[in-house]
Design an enzyme around this catalytic site. Structure first.
Site, PDB file in Angstrom:
ATOM      1  N   HIS A  54     -20.176 -17.928 -52.999  1.00  0.00           N
ATOM      2  CA  HIS A  54     -19.426 -17.843 -51.739  1.00  0.00           C
ATOM      3  C   HIS A  54     -20.384 -17.753 -50.552  1.00  0.00           C
ATOM      4  CE1 HIS A  54     -15.218 -16.336 -53.160  1.00  0.00           C
ATOM      5  NE2 HIS A  54     -15.755 -17.153 -54.049  1.00  0.00           N
ATOM      6  N   TYR A  71      -9.775  -8.435 -60.056  1.00  0.00           N
ATOM      7  CA  TYR A  71     -10.400  -9.761 -60.115  1.00  0.00           C
ATOM      8  C   TYR A  71     -11.910  -9.563 -59.984  1.00  0.00           C
ATOM      9  CZ  TYR A  71     -10.587 -14.863 -59.194  1.00  0.00           C
ATOM     10  OH  TYR A  71     -10.823 -16.214 -59.243  1.00  0.00           O
ATOM     11  N   LYS A 127      -9.199  -9.615 -64.662  1.00  0.00           N
ATOM     12  CA  LYS A 127      -9.654 -11.009 -64.790  1.00  0.00           C
ATOM     13  C   LYS A 127     -11.134 -11.065 -64.460  1.00  0.00           C
ATOM     14  CE  LYS A 127      -9.367 -15.371 -62.238  1.00  0.00           C
ATOM     15  NZ  LYS A 127      -8.442 -16.424 -61.826  1.00  0.00           N
ATOM     16  N   LYS A 148     -14.038 -13.686 -63.395  1.00  0.00           N
ATOM     17  CA  LYS A 148     -14.419 -15.049 -62.989  1.00  0.00           C
ATOM     18  C   LYS A 148     -15.694 -15.404 -63.726  1.00  0.00           C
ATOM     19  CE  LYS A 148     -13.038 -17.486 -60.633  1.00  0.00           C
ATOM     20  NZ  LYS A 148     -12.217 -18.641 -60.895  1.00  0.00           N
ATOM     21  N   ASP A 169     -12.026 -16.732 -66.694  1.00  0.00           N
ATOM     22  CA  ASP A 169     -11.746 -17.987 -65.981  1.00  0.00           C
ATOM     23  C   ASP A 169     -13.042 -18.715 -65.626  1.00  0.00           C
ATOM     24  OD1 ASP A 169     -10.935 -20.041 -64.339  1.00  0.00           O
ATOM     25  OD2 ASP A 169     -10.270 -18.762 -62.696  1.00  0.00           O
ATOM     26  N   PRO A 170     -13.532 -19.611 -66.514  1.00  0.00           N
ATOM     27  CA  PRO A 170     -14.766 -20.355 -66.211  1.00  0.00           C
ATOM     28  C   PRO A 170     -14.569 -21.566 -65.300  1.00  0.00           C
ATOM     29  CG  PRO A 170     -14.399 -20.099 -68.601  1.00  0.00           C
ATOM     30  CD  PRO A 170     -13.108 -19.808 -67.913  1.00  0.00           C
ATOM     31  N   ASN A 171     -13.370 -21.749 -64.758  1.00  0.00           N
ATOM     32  CA  ASN A 171     -13.096 -22.885 -63.859  1.00  0.00           C
ATOM     33  C   ASN A 171     -13.541 -24.237 -64.435  1.00  0.00           C
ATOM     34  OD1 ASN A 171     -13.337 -20.702 -61.183  1.00  0.00           O
ATOM     35  ND2 ASN A 171     -11.675 -22.162 -61.299  1.00  0.00           N
ATOM     36  N   GLU A 210      -8.202 -18.806 -69.167  1.00  0.00           N
ATOM     37  CA  GLU A 210      -7.882 -19.578 -67.951  1.00  0.00           C
ATOM     38  C   GLU A 210      -8.913 -20.678 -67.707  1.00  0.00           C
ATOM     39  OE1 GLU A 210      -6.900 -17.167 -64.523  1.00  0.00           O
ATOM     40  OE2 GLU A 210      -7.571 -18.742 -63.139  1.00  0.00           O
ATOM     41  N   ASN A 233      -5.125 -23.032 -62.941  1.00  0.00           N
ATOM     42  CA  ASN A 233      -4.827 -23.394 -61.564  1.00  0.00           C
ATOM     43  C   ASN A 233      -5.594 -24.672 -61.217  1.00  0.00           C
ATOM     44  OD1 ASN A 233      -7.053 -21.054 -61.428  1.00  0.00           O
ATOM     45  ND2 ASN A 233      -7.504 -22.558 -59.833  1.00  0.00           N
ATOM     46  N   ASP A 266       0.657 -20.979 -56.662  1.00  0.00           N
ATOM     47  CA  ASP A 266       0.011 -20.569 -55.415  1.00  0.00           C
ATOM     48  C   ASP A 266       0.790 -21.264 -54.309  1.00  0.00           C
ATOM     49  OD1 ASP A 266      -1.551 -20.461 -53.086  1.00  0.00           O
ATOM     50  OD2 ASP A 266      -3.426 -20.404 -54.203  1.00  0.00           O
ATOM     51  N   HIS A 321      -2.325 -17.621 -58.682  1.00  0.00           N
ATOM     52  CA  HIS A 321      -3.720 -17.888 -58.317  1.00  0.00           C
ATOM     53  C   HIS A 321      -4.012 -17.363 -56.908  1.00  0.00           C
ATOM     54  CE1 HIS A 321      -6.360 -20.707 -55.986  1.00  0.00           C
ATOM     55  NE2 HIS A 321      -7.167 -20.475 -56.989  1.00  0.00           N
ATOM     56  N   SER A 322      -5.293 -17.101 -56.651  1.00  0.00           N
ATOM     57  CA  SER A 322      -5.659 -16.659 -55.301  1.00  0.00           C
ATOM     58  C   SER A 322      -7.036 -17.174 -54.900  1.00  0.00           C
ATOM     59  CB  SER A 322      -5.626 -15.123 -55.280  1.00  0.00           C
ATOM     60  OG  SER A 322      -6.683 -14.570 -54.560  1.00  0.00           O
ATOM     61  N   ASN A 323      -7.200 -17.410 -53.610  1.00  0.00           N
ATOM     62  CA  ASN A 323      -8.518 -17.616 -52.983  1.00  0.00           C
ATOM     63  C   ASN A 323      -8.698 -16.472 -51.980  1.00  0.00           C
ATOM     64  OD1 ASN A 323      -7.998 -21.115 -53.107  1.00  0.00           O
ATOM     65  ND2 ASN A 323      -9.724 -20.079 -54.035  1.00  0.00           N
ATOM     66  N   HIS A 367      -7.805 -11.834 -54.346  1.00  0.00           N
ATOM     67  CA  HIS A 367      -9.169 -11.538 -53.895  1.00  0.00           C
ATOM     68  C   HIS A 367      -9.161 -10.363 -52.908  1.00  0.00           C
ATOM     69  CE1 HIS A 367     -10.169 -15.494 -55.484  1.00  0.00           C
ATOM     70  NE2 HIS A 367     -11.392 -15.465 -54.994  1.00  0.00           N
ATOM     71  N   ARG A 426     -15.464 -24.737 -46.489  1.00  0.00           N
ATOM     72  CA  ARG A 426     -16.087 -24.014 -47.598  1.00  0.00           C
ATOM     73  C   ARG A 426     -16.977 -24.951 -48.414  1.00  0.00           C
ATOM     74  NH1 ARG A 426     -12.873 -20.898 -52.539  1.00  0.00           N
ATOM     75  NH2 ARG A 426     -14.661 -20.748 -53.907  1.00  0.00           N
TER      76      ARG A 426
HETATM   77  O1  GKR Z   1     -13.122 -17.680 -55.028  1.00  0.00           O
HETATM   78  O2  GKR Z   1     -14.789 -18.219 -56.313  1.00  0.00           O
HETATM   79  C1  GKR Z   1     -13.580 -18.139 -56.072  1.00  0.00           C
HETATM   80  C2  GKR Z   1     -12.615 -18.606 -57.120  1.00  0.00           C
HETATM   81  O3  GKR Z   1     -13.326 -19.244 -58.140  1.00  0.00           O
HETATM   82  C3  GKR Z   1     -11.594 -19.542 -56.541  1.00  0.00           C
HETATM   83  O4  GKR Z   1     -12.234 -20.557 -55.816  1.00  0.00           O
HETATM   84  C4  GKR Z   1     -10.686 -20.164 -57.566  1.00  0.00           C
HETATM   85  O5  GKR Z   1      -9.844 -21.105 -56.953  1.00  0.00           O
HETATM   86  O6  GKR Z   1      -9.780 -17.946 -57.832  1.00  0.00           O
HETATM   87  C5  GKR Z   1      -9.735 -19.227 -58.200  1.00  0.00           C
HETATM   88  C6  GKR Z   1      -9.397 -19.458 -59.632  1.00  0.00           C
HETATM   89  O7  GKR Z   1      -8.670 -18.662 -60.173  1.00  0.00           O
HETATM   90  O8  GKR Z   1      -9.804 -20.480 -60.194  1.00  0.00           O
HETATM   91 MG    MG Z   2      -8.577 -19.942 -61.974  1.00  0.00          MG
END
Ligand code: GKR
Ligand code: MG
Length: 424
Positions: free
Chosen positions: A25, A147, A191, A193, A221-223, A246, A269, A293, A320-322, A349, A404
């Protein structure tokens, strides 16, 4: 009742050096704060994306709303559709983790930004809490989840003094972060990240959380930053520690195969972000829980439609959240309260945002016992603190960030760093 004034104020607030699959971030997160005022003195509030492309559309839409009936949401949609058609927005580079920044979401984002403010205004005029316009409360309070993030102690070049959370890179530090969040807010789910460090290490951290908080529902949540093979291997190591898994690996097909091979409940998400992807996910059997979301699904009512679709297809719904402030938190809470099957603790968040950087009167909203209470004050029950709004707007003007970009930010720490998808 007619709309007589609409303002969109971009703001920036301090954001911690949180690690994720796209990098880290930046020191400030961007949002827009929306006010819609009627000719009889009511004000509806909204909060949305503050990236340049989103702001350009919000600014173009706002000009056309004066004179509209705030109950006419179909007219709002028409204005938004026509404006987006003229603007042809581009996706923001480096923000893949913020689904709202995708160009394809421009209509649903902008509609949602104003829909929340219109609904807040309607509810004020009717002297009802907003939840009543969504069918009424299915629950009195909405549970949220802790989170956790891997993080550095401070931002590169120290743009301001380090936050009070400190570094979190190892098991002990992650458990300490969870403990502080739970002590402070009473969260009952956790959760983590992931997708930022070595997967084995991230799974060890989940195991450490499992030992430290036995019985607490856990999510990782490894995205989408793990390959299918890595996600299968980590699933074996995770065993039955998770409430849901996730976005471990990319794509609807990858998630479908992962579910077939592991049987684990998968949440997303990333691969279900609109109704077309929902349809394909159902056909493939990709995910079992959809993270809603309202900011990019097209508003509070569309989120309820999504929840209803999940019910119809036997899927779970979570949220979900940012990075966000209190208007978004309250809007999330009202729609979750009005959606009977949105019964997983939602992501937020909010604990990462500093106490002196809220734009609503009275400062940060309380989260107690892990939940946000829905009270019976009209609308979202919020008023703006104009000194704070001014301060965060000044910060937006000064900070220089306009979109961002977690990748570019990570390259300031590690110049050779590249985003790989999936990395592991
Ligand atoms: O804020 O770094 C973050 C999160 O990874 C966010 O960008 C994701 O969209 O919170 C989110 C998620 O659940 O994937
Ligand atoms: Mg996610």
């Amino acid at each position: 009742m007619k709309i007589k004034r609409v303002t969109v104020t971009p703001i920036a607030f301090r954001d911690a050096p949180l690690l994720n699959a796209s990098g880290i971030h930046e020191p400030y997160a961007l949002r827009s704060i929306i006010e819609v005022e009627s000719d009889n003195g009511y004000i509806g509030l909204g909060e949305s994306y503050g990236d340049a492309p989103a702001l350009a559309i919000q600014n173009a839409v706002k000009e056309q709303l004066v004179g509209l009936d705030p109950f006419n949401l179909n007219q709002l949609r028409k204005v938004v559709q026509a404006t987006v058609a003229q603007h042809k927005p581009q996706s923001v580079a480096g923000a893949e983790l913020a689904p709202g920044s995708h160009a394809s979401k421009a209509v649903s984002n902008a509609y949602s930004a104003f829909e929340v403010a219109f609904l807040d205004l309607q509810a004020h005029a009717l002297n009802l809490p907003l939840v009543d316009l969504l069918g009424g409360k299915a629950r009195d309070e909405v549970p949220f989840s802790a989170y956790l993030f891997f993080k550095y102690a401070e931002h590169i070049d120290s743009p301001y003094p380090a936050d009070s959370w400190g570094e979190a890179l190892n098991e002990e530090q992650i458990v300490a972060q969870a403990r502080r969040m739970i002590d402070q807010y009473g969260f009952k789910s956790i959760k983590l990240k992931a997708g930022a460090l070595d997967p084995e290490h991230e799974v060890n951290c989940i195991k450490a959380l499992h030992r430290a908080f036995p019985g607490t529902p856990l999510r990782i949540d490894p995205n989408g930053n793990w390959s299918l093979e890595t996600a299968v291997r980590m699933a074996e190591r995770l065993g039955d520690t998770l409430q849901y898994y996730e976005d471990p690996c990319p794509g609807l097909e990858g998630m479908a195969e992962l579910h077939k091979r592991t049987g684990l409940p998968l949440a997303t998400n990333m691969v279900v972000t609109d109704f077309e992807e929902f349809r394909r996910s159902v056909a493939l059997g990709s995910v079992q829980i959809v993270l809603a979301d309202h900011h990019y699904w097209g508003g509070l009512r569309a989120t309820q439609v999504l929840a209803h679709m999940c019910h119809t297809w036997g899927l779970g719904v979570s949220m979900h959240s940012n990075s966000h402030l209190g208007i978004s938190l309250m809007a999330m809470a009202h729609v979750a309260a009005a959606s009977p099957n949105l019964d997983y603790a939602c992501d937020t968040h909010y604990p990462w945002q500093e106490a002196d950087e809220e734009v609503i009167k009275g400062g940060k909203l309380p989260i107690t016992g892990g939940a946000v209470k829905i009270n019976s004050t009209p609308g979202l029950g919020l008023e703006l603190d104009y000194d704070q709004l001014g301060k965060l707007h000044e910060q937006y003007l000064r900070c220089g960030i306009r979109s961002r970009d977690d990748v570019r930010q990570m390259q300031r720490y590690k110049p050779d760093w590249k985003q790989l998808k999936p990395r592991y």
